[in-house]
Design a protein around this motif. Structure first.
Motif, PDB file in Angstrom:
ATOM      1  N   THR A   5       0.850  -1.169   0.000  1.00  0.00           N
ATOM      2  CA  THR A   5       0.000   0.000   0.000  1.00  0.00           C
ATOM      3  C   THR A   5       0.898   1.234   0.000  1.00  0.00           C
ATOM      4  O   THR A   5       1.808   1.341   0.814  1.00  0.00           O
ATOM      5  CB  THR A   5      -0.911   0.019   1.237  1.00  0.00           C
ATOM      6  N   ILE A   6       0.648   2.134  -0.922  1.00  0.00           N
ATOM      7  CA  ILE A   6       1.457   3.341  -1.059  1.00  0.00           C
ATOM      8  C   ILE A   6       0.617   4.525  -0.634  1.00  0.00           C
ATOM      9  O   ILE A   6      -0.527   4.677  -1.079  1.00  0.00           O
ATOM     10  CB  ILE A   6       1.941   3.500  -2.511  1.00  0.00           C
ATOM     11  N   ALA A   7       1.175   5.381   0.207  1.00  0.00           N
ATOM     12  CA  ALA A   7       0.475   6.590   0.648  1.00  0.00           C
ATOM     13  C   ALA A   7       0.604   7.652  -0.436  1.00  0.00           C
ATOM     14  O   ALA A   7       1.703   8.051  -0.797  1.00  0.00           O
ATOM     15  CB  ALA A   7       1.067   7.082   1.955  1.00  0.00           C
ATOM     16  N   LEU A   8      -0.525   8.068  -0.970  1.00  0.00           N
ATOM     17  CA  LEU A   8      -0.551   9.081  -2.018  1.00  0.00           C
ATOM     18  C   LEU A   8      -1.248  10.330  -1.506  1.00  0.00           C
ATOM     19  O   LEU A   8      -2.062  10.262  -0.583  1.00  0.00           O
ATOM     20  CB  LEU A   8      -1.319   8.571  -3.239  1.00  0.00           C
ATOM     21  N   THR A  83      -5.418   1.294 -11.537  1.00  0.00           N
ATOM     22  CA  THR A  83      -6.047   2.322 -10.715  1.00  0.00           C
ATOM     23  C   THR A  83      -5.656   3.685 -11.273  1.00  0.00           C
ATOM     24  O   THR A  83      -4.501   3.898 -11.653  1.00  0.00           O
ATOM     25  CB  THR A  83      -5.583   2.223  -9.244  1.00  0.00           C
ATOM     26  N   VAL A  84      -6.624   4.605 -11.324  1.00  0.00           N
ATOM     27  CA  VAL A  84      -6.392   5.961 -11.824  1.00  0.00           C
ATOM     28  C   VAL A  84      -6.629   6.939 -10.685  1.00  0.00           C
ATOM     29  O   VAL A  84      -7.610   6.813  -9.940  1.00  0.00           O
ATOM     30  CB  VAL A  84      -7.326   6.274 -13.017  1.00  0.00           C
ATOM     31  N   TYR A  85      -5.714   7.906 -10.565  1.00  0.00           N
ATOM     32  CA  TYR A  85      -5.794   8.929  -9.523  1.00  0.00           C
ATOM     33  C   TYR A  85      -5.773  10.293 -10.196  1.00  0.00           C
ATOM     34  O   TYR A  85      -4.901  10.569 -11.024  1.00  0.00           O
ATOM     35  CB  TYR A  85      -4.589   8.839  -8.580  1.00  0.00           C
ATOM     36  N   GLY A  86      -6.721  11.163  -9.837  1.00  0.00           N
ATOM     37  CA  GLY A  86      -6.789  12.501 -10.417  1.00  0.00           C
ATOM     38  C   GLY A  86      -6.463  13.575  -9.399  1.00  0.00           C
ATOM     39  O   GLY A  86      -6.774  13.441  -8.212  1.00  0.00           O
ATOM     40  N   TYR A  87      -5.846  14.644  -9.893  1.00  0.00           N
ATOM     41  CA  TYR A  87      -5.437  15.769  -9.043  1.00  0.00           C
ATOM     42  C   TYR A  87      -5.746  17.076  -9.762  1.00  0.00           C
ATOM     43  O   TYR A  87      -5.593  17.175 -10.976  1.00  0.00           O
ATOM     44  CB  TYR A  87      -3.934  15.697  -8.733  1.00  0.00           C
ATOM     45  N   VAL A  89      -4.143  19.832  -8.836  1.00  0.00           N
ATOM     46  CA  VAL A  89      -2.908  20.601  -8.668  1.00  0.00           C
ATOM     47  C   VAL A  89      -1.748  19.741  -9.155  1.00  0.00           C
ATOM     48  O   VAL A  89      -1.589  18.592  -8.708  1.00  0.00           O
ATOM     49  CB  VAL A  89      -2.709  21.005  -7.186  1.00  0.00           C
ATOM     50  N   GLU A  90      -0.942  20.285 -10.062  1.00  0.00           N
ATOM     51  CA  GLU A  90       0.165  19.514 -10.637  1.00  0.00           C
ATOM     52  C   GLU A  90       1.145  19.036  -9.573  1.00  0.00           C
ATOM     53  O   GLU A  90       1.651  17.916  -9.644  1.00  0.00           O
ATOM     54  CB  GLU A  90       0.894  20.344 -11.691  1.00  0.00           C
ATOM     55  N   GLU A  91       1.401  19.846  -8.568  1.00  0.00           N
ATOM     56  CA  GLU A  91       2.339  19.460  -7.510  1.00  0.00           C
ATOM     57  C   GLU A  91       1.859  18.203  -6.774  1.00  0.00           C
ATOM     58  O   GLU A  91       2.663  17.347  -6.409  1.00  0.00           O
ATOM     59  CB  GLU A  91       2.527  20.603  -6.517  1.00  0.00           C
ATOM     60  N   GLN A  92       0.554  18.071  -6.576  1.00  0.00           N
ATOM     61  CA  GLN A  92       0.030  16.866  -5.928  1.00  0.00           C
ATOM     62  C   GLN A  92       0.289  15.637  -6.794  1.00  0.00           C
ATOM     63  O   GLN A  92       0.642  14.577  -6.297  1.00  0.00           O
ATOM     64  CB  GLN A  92      -1.467  17.014  -5.657  1.00  0.00           C
ATOM     65  N   LEU A  97       3.668  10.760  -7.947  1.00  0.00           N
ATOM     66  CA  LEU A  97       4.700  10.056  -8.708  1.00  0.00           C
ATOM     67  C   LEU A  97       5.879   9.695  -7.813  1.00  0.00           C
ATOM     68  O   LEU A  97       6.437   8.602  -7.916  1.00  0.00           O
ATOM     69  CB  LEU A  97       5.178  10.901  -9.877  1.00  0.00           C
ATOM     70  N   LYS A  98       6.248  10.597  -6.936  1.00  0.00           N
ATOM     71  CA  LYS A  98       7.382  10.340  -6.022  1.00  0.00           C
ATOM     72  C   LYS A  98       7.120   9.110  -5.158  1.00  0.00           C
ATOM     73  O   LYS A  98       8.049   8.404  -4.783  1.00  0.00           O
ATOM     74  CB  LYS A  98       7.647  11.557  -5.151  1.00  0.00           C
ATOM     75  N   ALA A  99       5.860   8.862  -4.846  1.00  0.00           N
ATOM     76  CA  ALA A  99       5.525   7.701  -4.016  1.00  0.00           C
ATOM     77  C   ALA A  99       5.870   6.384  -4.715  1.00  0.00           C
ATOM     78  O   ALA A  99       6.032   5.364  -4.055  1.00  0.00           O
ATOM     79  CB  ALA A  99       4.036   7.731  -3.641  1.00  0.00           C
TER      80      ALA A  99
END
Length: 104
Positions: A5-8, A83-87, A89-92, A97-99
């Protein structure tokens, strides 16, 4: 990294709902197939900030950017699940991605 499990950053469900579709797992035998089926405006992310992303071919990551609409996303193939994740704010999205960074 696989199966963990990755914290996003918290996703924006409104943005997630309007992101373009990505290939579904039932049409892909592997992460390589999934990446090959990706179409613009989604792009595979192999590296980010000098680090590898994901755990190819078991875990593959793609990103989406629409600055005009403030819609950013990542899509993750993880051993047959997508799985798709939407944001909004580009920084989020960048933090998400860093996760998925791995040591290369």
């Amino acid at each position: 990294m696989r199966g963990q499990t990755i914290a996003l950053p918290e996703t924006d469900t409104t943005v997630t709902a309007v992101l373009p579709p990505v290939p579904q797992p039932e049409t892909c035998a592997s992460g390589h197939d999934w990446i090959e089926q990706l179409a613009s405006p989604w792009w595979p992310v192999i590296g980010f900030m000098g680090a590898l992303i994901g755990d190819w071919p078991y875990q593959c990551v793609a990103m989406y950017t629409d600055r005009a609409s403030d819609e950013y996303g990542i899509a993750v193939w993880d051993e047959g699940a997508v799985t798709v994740y939407g944001y909004a704010v580009e920084e989020q999205r960048q933090n998400a991605l860093k996760a998925y960074m791995t040591e290369g």
